[in-house]
Design a protein around this motif. Structure first.
Motif, mmCIF file in Angstrom:
data_model
loop_
_atom_site.group_PDB
_atom_site.id
_atom_site.type_symbol
_atom_site.label_atom_id
_atom_site.label_comp_id
_atom_site.label_asym_id
_atom_site.label_seq_id
_atom_site.Cartn_x
_atom_site.Cartn_y
_atom_site.Cartn_z
ATOM 1 N N PHE A 88 56.807 33.206 99.158
ATOM 2 C CA PHE A 88 56.509 31.361 98.912
ATOM 3 C C PHE A 88 57.215 31.079 97.416
ATOM 4 O O PHE A 88 57.447 31.774 96.772
ATOM 5 C CB PHE A 88 55.759 31.027 98.870
ATOM 6 N N GLU A 89 58.172 30.076 97.661
ATOM 7 C CA GLU A 89 58.788 28.931 95.980
ATOM 8 C C GLU A 89 58.075 27.863 96.257
ATOM 9 O O GLU A 89 58.257 27.218 96.465
ATOM 10 C CB GLU A 89 60.422 29.132 96.148
ATOM 11 N N THR A 90 57.724 27.745 94.700
ATOM 12 C CA THR A 90 57.187 26.391 94.240
ATOM 13 C C THR A 90 57.674 26.664 92.975
ATOM 14 O O THR A 90 57.248 27.660 92.401
ATOM 15 C CB THR A 90 55.490 26.485 94.272
ATOM 16 N N GLY A 91 57.971 25.058 92.499
ATOM 17 C CA GLY A 91 58.555 25.140 90.765
ATOM 18 C C GLY A 91 59.530 26.130 90.353
ATOM 19 O O GLY A 91 59.687 26.244 89.283
ATOM 20 N N GLY A 92 60.768 26.090 91.230
ATOM 21 C CA GLY A 92 61.339 26.562 90.878
ATOM 22 C C GLY A 92 61.210 28.378 91.193
ATOM 23 O O GLY A 92 62.076 29.484 90.301
ATOM 24 N N LYS A 93 60.209 29.126 91.144
ATOM 25 C CA LYS A 93 59.834 29.993 90.743
ATOM 26 C C LYS A 93 59.728 31.041 92.049
ATOM 27 O O LYS A 93 58.502 30.155 92.962
ATOM 28 C CB LYS A 93 58.795 30.505 89.907
ATOM 29 N N ILE A 94 59.433 32.371 92.993
ATOM 30 C CA ILE A 94 58.754 33.374 93.391
ATOM 31 C C ILE A 94 56.925 33.815 93.473
ATOM 32 O O ILE A 94 57.863 34.477 92.522
ATOM 33 C CB ILE A 94 59.612 34.045 94.056
ATOM 34 N N PHE A 95 56.630 33.523 94.273
ATOM 35 C CA PHE A 95 55.389 34.088 93.995
ATOM 36 C C PHE A 95 54.963 34.749 95.498
ATOM 37 O O PHE A 95 55.395 34.847 96.857
ATOM 38 C CB PHE A 95 54.431 33.102 94.983
ATOM 39 N N CYS A 96 54.307 36.214 94.678
ATOM 40 C CA CYS A 96 53.804 36.866 96.499
ATOM 41 C C CYS A 96 52.313 37.354 96.414
ATOM 42 O O CYS A 96 50.921 37.490 95.158
ATOM 43 C CB CYS A 96 54.365 38.550 96.439
ATOM 44 N N LEU A 97 51.761 36.412 97.184
ATOM 45 C CA LEU A 97 50.618 36.560 97.915
ATOM 46 C C LEU A 97 49.848 37.353 98.647
ATOM 47 O O LEU A 97 50.406 37.495 100.161
ATOM 48 C CB LEU A 97 50.089 34.818 98.469
ATOM 49 N N GLY A 98 48.708 38.670 98.266
ATOM 50 C CA GLY A 98 48.274 39.590 99.241
ATOM 51 C C GLY A 98 47.199 39.178 99.693
ATOM 52 O O GLY A 98 46.109 39.062 98.587
ATOM 53 N N ARG A 99 46.305 39.459 100.850
ATOM 54 C CA ARG A 99 45.442 39.154 100.980
ATOM 55 C C ARG A 99 44.761 40.053 101.680
ATOM 56 O O ARG A 99 45.182 41.239 102.923
ATOM 57 C CB ARG A 99 44.698 37.624 101.879
ATOM 58 N N SER A 100 43.440 41.041 102.229
ATOM 59 C CA SER A 100 42.611 41.930 102.732
ATOM 60 C C SER A 100 41.369 41.144 103.158
ATOM 61 O O SER A 100 40.708 40.949 102.065
ATOM 62 C CB SER A 100 42.203 43.030 102.064
ATOM 63 N N PHE A 101 41.507 40.718 104.739
ATOM 64 C CA PHE A 101 40.432 40.667 104.585
ATOM 65 C C PHE A 101 38.974 40.895 105.244
ATOM 66 O O PHE A 101 38.422 40.218 105.272
ATOM 67 C CB PHE A 101 40.826 39.867 106.134
ATOM 68 N N TYR A 102 39.111 41.916 105.664
ATOM 69 C CA TYR A 102 38.422 43.207 105.478
ATOM 70 C C TYR A 102 37.041 42.676 105.329
ATOM 71 O O TYR A 102 37.196 42.814 104.146
ATOM 72 C CB TYR A 102 39.047 44.522 105.757
ATOM 73 N N HIS A 103 35.512 42.384 105.657
ATOM 74 C CA HIS A 103 34.944 41.465 104.963
ATOM 75 C C HIS A 103 33.925 42.700 104.163
ATOM 76 O O HIS A 103 33.205 42.314 103.483
ATOM 77 C CB HIS A 103 34.414 40.430 105.460
#
Length: 460
Positions: A81-96
């Motif tokens: 996603f982009e916010t504040g003029g910068k690109i960010f990558c957010l990753g998650r592993s949901f396995y509890h």
């Protein structure tokens, strides 16, 4: 904020799925079971996480619902996603058993920390509750939940002249209330301990007073015994010639016996005096002990009185009162702003039929048609959805003035006829924000093509 890419590597029915979105309106169209809701929920889960519940709640929770169809231990995705003029990558592993989250700024090449609040900062303080009550609309969930009024209370009390949050009022009040309860519990515990000590002192005093009474009785008896000893007379010589002769013969023959009786009397008096002295000293010690008990008891009552004053509890109550006062001062102004924003949207999408949104005395929303106030139960289902959609947009503009969240709609317009939907899409065209519409119908395409509204089409 703008969502650029969504990767569902293994999430629900998707495995290795990759989607890209444009800055404006995006329409994701697919038949039932195509995965629209899975995409919608996947975005929310990546932004705010997803925990597995325990017990019976785990049977139908989101974690179980969107578990991968194959290889359930590989449960992950990512969001760019982009916010504040910068690109960010957010990753998650949901396995509890192996949960993890990573946040990376592609623009700066910097690794960020979700645990330390970097993601929360990028999202402008938005949490899952606020997100799903303003920006994200699930199936048949156009009406915001009651918790949105807590967020509104926060905003009213916490917002300053620059329009930013200063205080989370609900959390602050909750924290102060918990502190107050903890102090009250601690003070109650301390008071009970003081009362227990007082009870023990009083029991001790009662025992010592009984001992004093016994001492006094014993001392009185010893004094009586001594007086009897003193009153005992040793035979003395009588007057007269023959009396003196008899006394002389008595002393001559019983001298040793008389001397022994005198010695026994002196020894008895001495022992009695020693006992009297012992009892007097013991009585003095007991009286001193009683005095010490009284001093300690008085000190405990002073301490108990200080506990009852509860100055620190009163300080917490004053802080809570002050927060509520600040909230009340801003209430009318902020509500006026919200109603103004919401009313403009409502008037537009109803083509002026309903001009204003109002809040009744019970806090329930009503609408004004120019002549009368209409309550929600008097409106059609489609019109109710229009009202709540207007409220959501107004809340969005109120909460996120600087960096707005994308608007997401998961089959949210099923109760809208074509005319109502047309006005909503016109309203969306004028918004300077990203919009994702998940739908099983193609009428959104037809209406936007007819109106010349630019959009990206994604078919599942």
């Amino acid at each position: 904020m703008t969502i650029k890419e969504l990767q569902l590597r293994n999430f629900g029915k998707f495995s290795g799925a990759h989607f890209t979105f444009s800055d404006g309106i995006n329409v994701i169209c697919g038949a039932n079971e195509a995965g629209k809701t899975t995409m919608y929920q996947g975005i929310g889960a990546l932004l705010f996480g997803m925990d597995k519940q325990r017990g019976r709640g785990a049977r139908n929770d989101a974690y179980t619902t969107y578990q991968p169809w194959t290889n359930k231990t590989w449960y992950e995705g990512s969001l760019k996603f982009e916010t504040g003029g910068k690109i960010f990558c957010l990753g998650r592993s949901f396995y509890h058993y192996e949960k993890s989250v990573h946040l990376f700024c592609e623009t700066d090449g910097e690794e960020l920390s979700v645990e330390k609040g970097d993601l929360e900062m990028l999202l402008g303080g938005t949490d899952a509750g606020l997100y799903f009550n303003t920006a994200a609309v699930g199936q048949l969930k156009m009406k915001p939940q009651d918790m949105i009024y807590d967020y509104l209370q926060n905003y009213i009390a916490g917002v300053q002249e620059n329009g930013k949050y200063a205080t989370d009022v609900v959390k602050a009040l909750e924290l102060l209330e918990n502190q107050k309860k903890a102090l009250e519990k601690e003070k109650k515990k301390q008071s009970e301990e003081i009362l227990r000590q007082i009870t023990m002192l009083e029991a001790g005093m009662e025992l010592v007073e009984k001992e004093i009474l016994e001492c006094e009785k014993g001392l009185e008896q010893l004094k009586l015994d001594r007086k009897k000893l003193e009153d005992q007379k040793i035979p003395k010589g009588k007057s007269g010639f023959w009396a003196r002769i008899l006394s002389w013969f008595r002393l001559l023959f019983f001298r040793a016996r008389v001397q022994k009786e005198k010695q026994q009397k002196r020894e008895a008096l001495l022992k009695t005096d020693e006992k009297i002295k012992f009892f007097q000293e013991l009585l003095g010690e007991k009286e001193c002990q009683i005095e010490e008990f009284l001093i300690e008891k008085e000190a405990l009552y002073v301490k108990l009185h200080e506990q009852s004053k509860a100055g620190d509890i009163r300080a917490l109550e004053l802080a809570m009162e002050r927060i509520r006062e600040l909230s009340a001062l801003r209430k009318e102004e902020i509500l006026a702003q919200l109603l103004d924003k919401t009313s403009k949207v409502l008037s537009q999408i109803t083509k002026g039929k309903y001009q204003k949104l109002l809040f009744g005395g019970d806090g329930a929303p009503t609408v004004w048609d120019g002549q009368r106030t209409v309550k929600m139960f008097q409106l059609s289902t489609g019109c109710v959805d229009q009202v709540y959609l207007s409220l959501r947009i107004g809340l969005q503009e109120l909460f996120f003035e600087e960096e707005s969240m994308p608007l997401l709609f998961d089959d949210a317009f099923v109760h809208m006829d074509d005319e109502r939907l047309t006005e909503i899409l016109k309203c969306f065209r004028e918004m300077n924000r990203q919009i994702l519409i998940f739908t099983c119908h193609k009428r959104e395409f037809y209406i936007m093509e007819k109106l010349g509204i630019a959009h990206k089409k994604i078919l599942l």
